[in-house]
Every structure is written in C-alpha cells, then in structure tokens.
Design a protein around this motif. Sequence first.
Motif, PDB file in Angstrom:
ATOM      1  N   GLN A 189      17.269  -9.122  45.400  1.00 15.71           N
ATOM      2  CA  GLN A 189      17.059 -10.570  45.463  1.00 15.71           C
ATOM      3  C   GLN A 189      18.153 -11.191  44.612  1.00 15.71           C
ATOM      4  OE1 GLN A 189      15.395 -12.760  47.203  1.00 15.71           O
ATOM      5  NE2 GLN A 189      16.514 -14.308  46.055  1.00 15.71           N
ATOM      6  N   GLU A 193      19.415 -14.752  45.068  1.00 16.91           N
ATOM      7  CA  GLU A 193      19.330 -16.175  44.768  1.00 16.91           C
ATOM      8  C   GLU A 193      18.379 -16.346  43.593  1.00 16.91           C
ATOM      9  OE1 GLU A 193      17.906 -18.788  47.870  1.00 16.91           O
ATOM     10  OE2 GLU A 193      18.547 -20.562  46.766  1.00 16.91           O
ATOM     11  N   MET A 233       9.056 -14.855  45.548  1.00 11.77           N
ATOM     12  CA  MET A 233       8.849 -16.078  46.333  1.00 11.77           C
ATOM     13  C   MET A 233       8.329 -15.715  47.718  1.00 11.77           C
ATOM     14  SD  MET A 233      10.352 -18.529  44.306  1.00 11.77           S
ATOM     15  CE  MET A 233      11.551 -19.684  44.908  1.00 11.77           C
ATOM     16  N   ALA A 283      10.272 -15.817  50.803  1.00 13.67           N
ATOM     17  CA  ALA A 283      11.243 -15.052  51.570  1.00 13.67           C
ATOM     18  C   ALA A 283      12.643 -15.506  51.201  1.00 13.67           C
ATOM     19  CB  ALA A 283      11.023 -15.248  53.075  1.00 13.67           C
ATOM     20  N   GLU A 339      16.829 -15.922  52.667  1.00 10.36           N
ATOM     21  CA  GLU A 339      17.652 -16.060  53.871  1.00 10.36           C
ATOM     22  C   GLU A 339      18.972 -15.294  53.849  1.00 10.36           C
ATOM     23  OE1 GLU A 339      17.048 -18.599  51.605  1.00 10.36           O
ATOM     24  OE2 GLU A 339      18.869 -19.781  51.279  1.00 10.36           O
ATOM     25  N   HIS A 343      11.778 -21.110  58.739  1.00 15.55           N
ATOM     26  CA  HIS A 343      12.532 -21.621  57.593  1.00 15.55           C
ATOM     27  C   HIS A 343      13.745 -20.729  57.282  1.00 15.55           C
ATOM     28  CE1 HIS A 343      12.868 -23.758  53.675  1.00 15.55           C
ATOM     29  NE2 HIS A 343      13.370 -22.598  53.290  1.00 15.55           N
ATOM     30  N   GLU A 344      13.498 -19.442  57.148  1.00 14.76           N
ATOM     31  CA  GLU A 344      14.596 -18.539  56.778  1.00 14.76           C
ATOM     32  C   GLU A 344      15.635 -18.467  57.894  1.00 14.76           C
ATOM     33  OE1 GLU A 344      14.540 -17.868  53.729  1.00 14.76           O
ATOM     34  OE2 GLU A 344      12.438 -18.422  53.485  1.00 14.76           O
ATOM     35  N   HIS A 390      17.906 -21.458  57.902  1.00  9.57           N
ATOM     36  CA  HIS A 390      18.897 -21.426  56.821  1.00  9.57           C
ATOM     37  C   HIS A 390      20.234 -20.848  57.302  1.00  9.57           C
ATOM     38  CE1 HIS A 390      17.303 -22.868  53.080  1.00  9.57           C
ATOM     39  NE2 HIS A 390      16.336 -21.979  52.957  1.00  9.57           N
ATOM     40  N   LYS A 414      20.288 -27.691  51.020  1.00  9.63           N
ATOM     41  CA  LYS A 414      19.846 -26.664  51.964  1.00  9.63           C
ATOM     42  C   LYS A 414      18.326 -26.609  52.051  1.00  9.63           C
ATOM     43  CE  LYS A 414      20.101 -22.376  49.071  1.00  9.63           C
ATOM     44  NZ  LYS A 414      18.850 -21.629  49.272  1.00  9.63           N
ATOM     45  N   GLU A 415      17.634 -26.828  50.936  1.00  8.04           N
ATOM     46  CA  GLU A 415      16.181 -26.621  50.983  1.00  8.04           C
ATOM     47  C   GLU A 415      15.443 -27.815  51.603  1.00  8.04           C
ATOM     48  OE1 GLU A 415      15.126 -23.865  50.866  1.00  8.04           O
ATOM     49  OE2 GLU A 415      16.539 -22.698  49.677  1.00  8.04           O
ATOM     50  N   TYR A 434      13.245 -24.541  41.805  1.00  2.00           N
ATOM     51  CA  TYR A 434      12.753 -24.283  43.174  1.00  2.00           C
ATOM     52  C   TYR A 434      11.378 -24.925  43.257  1.00  2.00           C
ATOM     53  CZ  TYR A 434      16.796 -21.474  43.996  1.00  2.00           C
ATOM     54  OH  TYR A 434      18.101 -21.084  44.171  1.00  2.00           O
ATOM     55  N   TYR A 476      12.137 -29.147  47.467  1.00  2.00           N
ATOM     56  CA  TYR A 476      11.808 -28.694  48.823  1.00  2.00           C
ATOM     57  C   TYR A 476      11.116 -29.811  49.630  1.00  2.00           C
ATOM     58  CZ  TYR A 476      12.950 -23.701  48.315  1.00  2.00           C
ATOM     59  OH  TYR A 476      13.612 -22.500  48.174  1.00  2.00           O
ATOM     60  N   GLN A 478      10.162 -15.393  35.845  1.00  5.25           N
ATOM     61  CA  GLN A 478      10.107 -16.431  36.878  1.00  5.25           C
ATOM     62  C   GLN A 478       8.666 -16.771  37.248  1.00  5.25           C
ATOM     63  OE1 GLN A 478      11.886 -15.935  40.914  1.00  5.25           O
ATOM     64  NE2 GLN A 478      13.766 -15.769  39.704  1.00  5.25           N
TER      65      GLN A 478
HETATM   66  N1  0A1 Z   1      16.026 -19.639  49.377  1.00  4.91           N
HETATM   67  C1  0A1 Z   1      14.706 -19.127  49.486  1.00  4.91           C
HETATM   68  C2  0A1 Z   1      13.908 -19.233  48.250  1.00  4.91           C
HETATM   69  C3  0A1 Z   1      14.108 -18.219  47.189  1.00  4.91           C
HETATM   70  C4  0A1 Z   1      14.671 -18.592  46.013  1.00  4.91           C
HETATM   71  C5  0A1 Z   1      14.756 -17.715  44.963  1.00  4.91           C
HETATM   72  C6  0A1 Z   1      14.278 -16.451  45.139  1.00  4.91           C
HETATM   73  O1  0A1 Z   1      14.350 -15.591  44.081  1.00  4.91           O
HETATM   74  C7  0A1 Z   1      13.320 -14.978  43.570  1.00  4.91           C
HETATM   75  C8  0A1 Z   1      13.730 -16.044  46.318  1.00  4.91           C
HETATM   76  C9  0A1 Z   1      13.662 -16.944  47.361  1.00  4.91           C
HETATM   77  C10 0A1 Z   1      13.966 -19.994  50.480  1.00  4.91           C
HETATM   78  O2  0A1 Z   1      14.079 -21.202  50.425  1.00  4.91           O
HETATM   79  O3  0A1 Z   1      13.254 -19.447  51.292  1.00  4.91           O
END
Ligand code: 0A1
Length: 883
Positions: free
Chosen positions: A142, A144, A282, A284, A286, A319-320, A323, A341-342, A398, A403, A834
């Motif tokens: 992972q 991001e 989280m 998922a 992308e 969603h994924e 992306h 992006k979100e 996040y 979002y 996290q």
């Molecule tokens: N970009 C993903 C969200 C995501 C962000 C951070 C993560 O790290 C633990 C995992 C996923 C989305 O918007 O689905």
Amino acid sequence: MDIARTPATPDGNPEMADAAVEPKASAIIRREDYTPFPWLVPQVHLSFELGVEQTRVTSRLTVERNPAADASPTIRLNGDGLKLSELQVDGEPCSTHAMDGDDLVVTLPGERHELTIVTQIDPAANSQLMGLYASNGMLCTQCEAEGFRRITFFPDRPDVLSTYTVRMSGPAAQFPILLCNGNKADSGGDGDTHWAEWHDPWPKPAYLFALVAGDLVARSDSFTTTGGRTVELNVWVRDGDLDRTEHAMESLKRSMKWDEEVFGREYDLDLFNIVAVSDFNMGAMENKGLNVFNTKYVLADQETATDGDFDGVEGVIGHEYFHNWSGNRITCRDWFQLSLKEGFTVLRDQLFSQDMDSAPVKRIEDVRILRGVQFPEDSGPLAHSIRPDSYREISNFYTPTIYNKGAEVIRMMRTMAGEEAFRKGTDLYFDRHDGEAATCEDFITAIEDGAGLDLRQFRLWYSQAGTPKVSVAVTHDGDTAALTFKQDIPATPGQADKQPMPIPLRIALFDRESGKHDGEHLVMLDTAEKEVRFAGFAAPPVLSINRGFSAPVTIDRAVSRDDLVFLAAKDDDPFARYEAMQDLMVGHLVSAVAGEMDSAERDAARQDIACAFAAVLEDDRLDDLMRGELLMMPSQAYLSEQMLLAEPGRIHEEREALKAALGSALESQLLTLHKRASALPFALDQAAKGARKVKTVALTYLAAAKPDTASDLAEKQYSGADNMTDRQGALMVLAGLQSPARTGALLDFYNRYRDNPLVVDKWFSLQASSLHPQVLQHVKALRDHPDFTLKNPNRVRALYMAFAASPHAFHAEDGEGYRMIADLILELDPINAQTAARFVTPLGRWQRIEPARSALMRGELERIAEAGNLSRDTFEQVTRSLG
Ligand code: 0A1
Ligand code: ZN
C-alpha cells in the motif's frame, strides 16, 4: 425549529500544546510552499527478492535535471524507517550522500545520473500496513500516500512521474502468483524459485505502485473496449473465496462500460487485476492496473453479504476503476489537491450507482452519509476546506470533507452547467491534463472553459470550510410570493470570517389546492442576502427547497408541520419528500429534547408524524426501497448536529420514545408490511431488495413498541432467512432486545459463520452498536474474545467504530465509553497509527456536548496527548481536537 448553530470557535490553549510531546518529523507542510522537484525520474527499475521476513529491494533510477525547476546540487530521496544497504551512482559506490532524518540526500554533479539503491525490509514486522507487508501469508503493498518510502528511498511525491519495470522473484510454492502494475513482460523459474517481470507503460507517481505475491486464485473474464482493445480481467482471492467474486466481476464490467458511455473514458492496458486482502487500512486502492481491495469490498454472496454490502462492492469497484482516469492518467500535483481525484471520483461512483440502481434512493443515502459524517466534521475542531492549506500527516486528510463534500462541490458545478455542458468541461479537463500532475485550479478552469461557466466566486468552495446555513422566509402579497434568502458560513478553526459563496438551490412552489407546482427554478444565492419574487400565486405557496440536495448546506426556515405533512405526501422530488419526513421528525425531537413541549403538544406532533408514516405505508405508487427511506429516523449524529450542545442521553431517549410511539400507533400496518414483504422470494431485483429493506425497518419500530411480538417475528425471520440481509436485520433487532431469543441467535450466528472473517466482523459490530443496555460490558467481553485482534483493521473497526457510534454506550454518563476509546487509541497507535488516529474523531466532539460529558471527553484527549511517543497521525488529530 432549532437548527444547526455556529459552534464556538476553538480558542488556542498554549498549556496543552506544551504538554503534548511532539513526535519527530512532525513539521507542518503548507500548500503555499510547493515547489517543483529539481529532478525528473523518467525510469525506475525495481527488483524484489521476496520473502515474508526479508525482502531485498534493488532500485535503479534514471534521474535528470528538471528544466522547469530551480537547480539543486542534491537529490532528496524520502525514506521511512529504511536502512540503506548499498548505494551506487553511475555504477560506482557513492561517497557523497548523507542521511537527513529518514531521508537520503545524495549530491549529484551532472545533468543525468543512474542511482542504484539497495534496501532490506521485513514485511512480516510491518503492522502499519503501509509499504510492503504480509497478510495471511501473502505479500502486498500500500503506497498511497507515503508508503513507497517504506520500500526504497525515492522522491515520494505525486508530481514525480516515472515508467516502472519490475522484476519479482521468490519461492514458487509460497508465492505461485506474482503480480505488479501494467502488463506481464516475461516470467521464468529455476528450481524452487520463480520470477516475473512487469512493465507499466504509463508514467505514474510512486503512490500508484503495487505488487502482490501469494497463493491466489482468480475469477477471469474479459472486456472489449469501444476502441476494440480486449482487456483480460481477473479478481484474485484466496482459495475458497472464488464463489463470492461474481458480483465484483460484474460490477467491474459495468463500470468499464459506464465510464465509456457517460464520461467517454476507455481503459488503457491489456490487463486489469483486482486482488482482495483481508488486512487493509482503507476500502481499496487504485494502483495502476492492479487494484488492491479490502476483502469487504470484493467478496459477496447471498448467504454472507447484505444488500448494503453488495451495493458497497459495486460502488467501490466503480470508484477504483474510475480512478484510472481521474487519479491515474491525471494525478495530483501535491497532496493538497487530493480532492481533485477523490471528490471527482466519488461523484463519478455516485452517478454510476445512481444509474445502476435506484437513483433517488442512492441520492438519499449519499446525503445521509454526508450529513452523518461530513457535517459534523465541518462543524468541529477538525474542519478543513476541500483543498486544505496545511497538514502534518496526510493520512489524516482522507476525510469525508475531501471525498464527500468534494463530490458535492463538483456536483454543484454539474447542476449549474447542466449535464451536457458539464461533460464538455470534463472532456476538456481529461484532454488538457492527460499525463500530468494537476491541481484543483486546473480542474475548475477546464470546467469553466469547457462548460462555459464563470466560477470565479465559486472557487471559494475550495478554500472556505464550514457548512453554509441558508435561512429562507416566504412572504405573500397580492399574487406574488417573495422568497428572502440569507447565507451564513460559520467560523471554523483558522477561518474566522467568510465570504458569501454561490449556492445553487433547486426550488419549487406548490399550490396548496392542486398539490402541484408549475416547474422547478434554480435560484443562485450568491450574495449574503437575496430576494426572489414569483408572480401568479393567489394564495401563499408551499416551498420545496434544495430539491435533490442541490447544495451541501443546511436550511433554516420557519415551516409549519402542516406544510411538512403536505410535502411528505405530495412532493414530486423524492429527496425533498424524504427531507420533509426528516424535518417532521427532527423538529419534534429537537423540541422534545429541549423540553419545549407539554404532553398535549408532544401527542399532536407524534400524531402528525404517525399520519405521515401511515400515508407512506399506504402509498402504492412508492416502491419499497423508497418507502424504506421515507420511514427512516434521523440518526443520533444528525440530531446532535441540530443542537448547539447535544445531550446524547436525552436525544437517545426521545428518539427511542418516538420509535415506540410510531410502533404502537402503526402496529397493524407494520405487521402487514412485514408479512407482505416476507412473502416475496429472494431475488436481486429492486422489488425484492426493497422488500428486505422494509421488513427490517418494520421490525425496528415494532421492537421499540412491542418487544415480545418483535422478538418472535425477528426470531422467525432469523431462522427462516435464506440471505444475509434478512438474517442480519433480524439479529440486529434481537441483539438490542433483552429477550431469551437473543443469546441463542447470537450463538447460532457465530457458529454458522466463525470461519468467515467478514461475517464475524458483523457479529462484533451488531453487539457493539446494539440498543441493549449492557453494551459496555459486551464490548469489554468481546475485546477478550479469541477472534479479536488489534492487528486487523476490519476487526478493530467492527468492534470499536460500531461502539463509538452507539449513543447510549459510548456516551455513558460516567465516561467509561470515552475511556475505552482512549485506551484503544493508546494501545493501537504503535501497531497501526492510521487506524488509531481515526478514533480520535468521536472524542473530538467534546465542544458540542453538554458540559459534564464534554469535560470527560476532553480529559481523555488530554490523557492521550500527555502519553508521549505518539505517532504523527494521532498527535496531529489529538492536538487539533483539543483546539
Ligand atoms: N485512494 C484510495 C484511498 C486510499 C488511501 C490511502 C490508503 O492507504 C492506507 C489506502 C487507500 C481511494 O480513494 O480509494
Ligand atoms: Zn478514491
């Protein structure tokens, strides 16, 4: 009616700031400090020698000076907890490097160099689940937002785009499947070891890198794009889970088709892989061509997943997938642009689900989520704009604001432009910025140019936090109705004064006699106050406002119960009809909690609500999915938002009392509804889904009024269930009752599904969020259950998020609930920072809670702050929450 009021602006508390021990490397990062990276990294070659306890990573980077940036004699390669094993520059051992904290800084004399970096990592020891980690014997990544720096030293920022070639090797028996981004270029093996080489032709930032190695099986299919490309599709899971992947695969194919039709976006590789992992922070991720999913959003079948779970899979798969364009082909320049992006991708997944399922019901659900989680965030200590100005730890951003409010802001652009013009805007955005790391400003400009909108003032939605309050009054004179609007944006941390924003409000004026209106109007409220007049009304009309929830605002208006009953029965906008039902209940409950009603007034109000409910129960033009929505009570969180200082105990009491009153008044209709709905056999269509929904809704009202009757019915529903929606709904009702059937059903559920972690999660959640008076004790016991572990985020959330959302237990008067969450945060923080940091939010509500509980909540936050050794994640959330 009392409505959301401005929270007190949190004032600074220097004493607390001293007491909290700041973790190392917790500097504040500011948006205004952005500068382009001095180096380009056009190519990355990675080689992984994989092992669960030891993985060796060799990274070869081609770096060249960035002509668009100020030159620098050094290159900074981010690291997080890494140890450098080897470093070469242009094939020679390097002596011109130094560590700066966790980062590696290398002095580079020339224009172009090749760096070779070797690191050794231990995936099994990685409990943070960021970077490369082990889950159930498999290895996955992972990255991001800043996980890549836990794998190798690299400029780990989203504006550094590279093409990746990756070689993976490892024991074939342990890792028969080796997956990475892009297309598989080659593979082979010698003896027990095998390898695969992958190449991703699309330049990407490091956060989109992924690899997976493990013993997996796939459901495979294919999709042919309009351009004629045949794409191989795989959903990878552990052996035994394959039967539960059909819905994910179907959702993927539908997403691919929908994005071509609605946004003109085609897929751009020959392969699309999805992998399900059970340990994931989280929903998922992308990663290019290799989406990694929490099992919760992949695995679903009739027996083990509810209709809500099915919808969740469809939404997250969409969603994924979406992306790939909004996030991957066009990524973010820096993390302050995250909503680029979100927000946009959430809007795209919401529109997709609206088109796949019931559009009005999906809209109502999305608004319920927004108001349940984002409105509270926007009125609390963690409020931030959708494009924040600073952060310490990006994982904390996040948020529902980035979002969900981000999606609402773009939805408003769509409403103002109309669908066709909006599409021109998004086409221009995709054309203009393909292959770039873009900004929110780039998006807004593209929509302005493509859709022909003037968004100069609208940009304030990106910089101002806080949910605007719109007050509206209707007056009538002669044949004219005048609407007077006023907007007010509450102060939020760091933003005391706000400017008026453009607020698009869809409205309709109903004639009381005919029950009709002569068309909808879009009112643009773009000043602090505005009057709009409508001629042709012999009598005062009934106002239907913010139809379809056209703007993410709260509405404050003096409206009679009669008008709400009128709208609840007659409004042709499904959202507005739902809203009228909600307003009827909210108005009553807020007055009841405030003690503003005598018993006669209380009876009259309940009577009106019961009449509105009866009309909904009898209206045969409604489908059951919509009926279920109209009969839904406003949540405790939403009710709390309506009060300056919430009294959780009183809100809970009044809410339950109203439920009981409605259950009694409508007992026979609810029983009829339950019977009618139970007669429908299982199917996946809307009618059968609706029937399952109203069945459990009916049970919840009956449980409050007639616990014995409800217990019998629930027990029957439980044992006769041929699907998880019915079974879970019945168990939820039973778990809240002090009935003899409760224990047996809970035991049966556990024994049936003990081998299925996602269903065991449900078992934990149902008990932790139940209406049972002994929830606190139950949660304590569940904490010691052999199936509980702090290592798995789904399990932690199943027990403790459910508990933190349970009003009567979390808000127990003696502060026991708050203590339990604070203890959890302290214990979880070193394991998974996290996830730990996310539990700060419920305690952070202290400023909006009555004084006795407020002091206890604040006390727990102080205790966490004083503990020292906190992660950057938890430190930031706790200090912000203390104000
Ligand atoms: N970009 C993903 C969200 C995501 C962000 C951070 C993560 O790290 C633990 C995992 C996923 C989305 O918007 O689905
Ligand atoms: Zn996303």
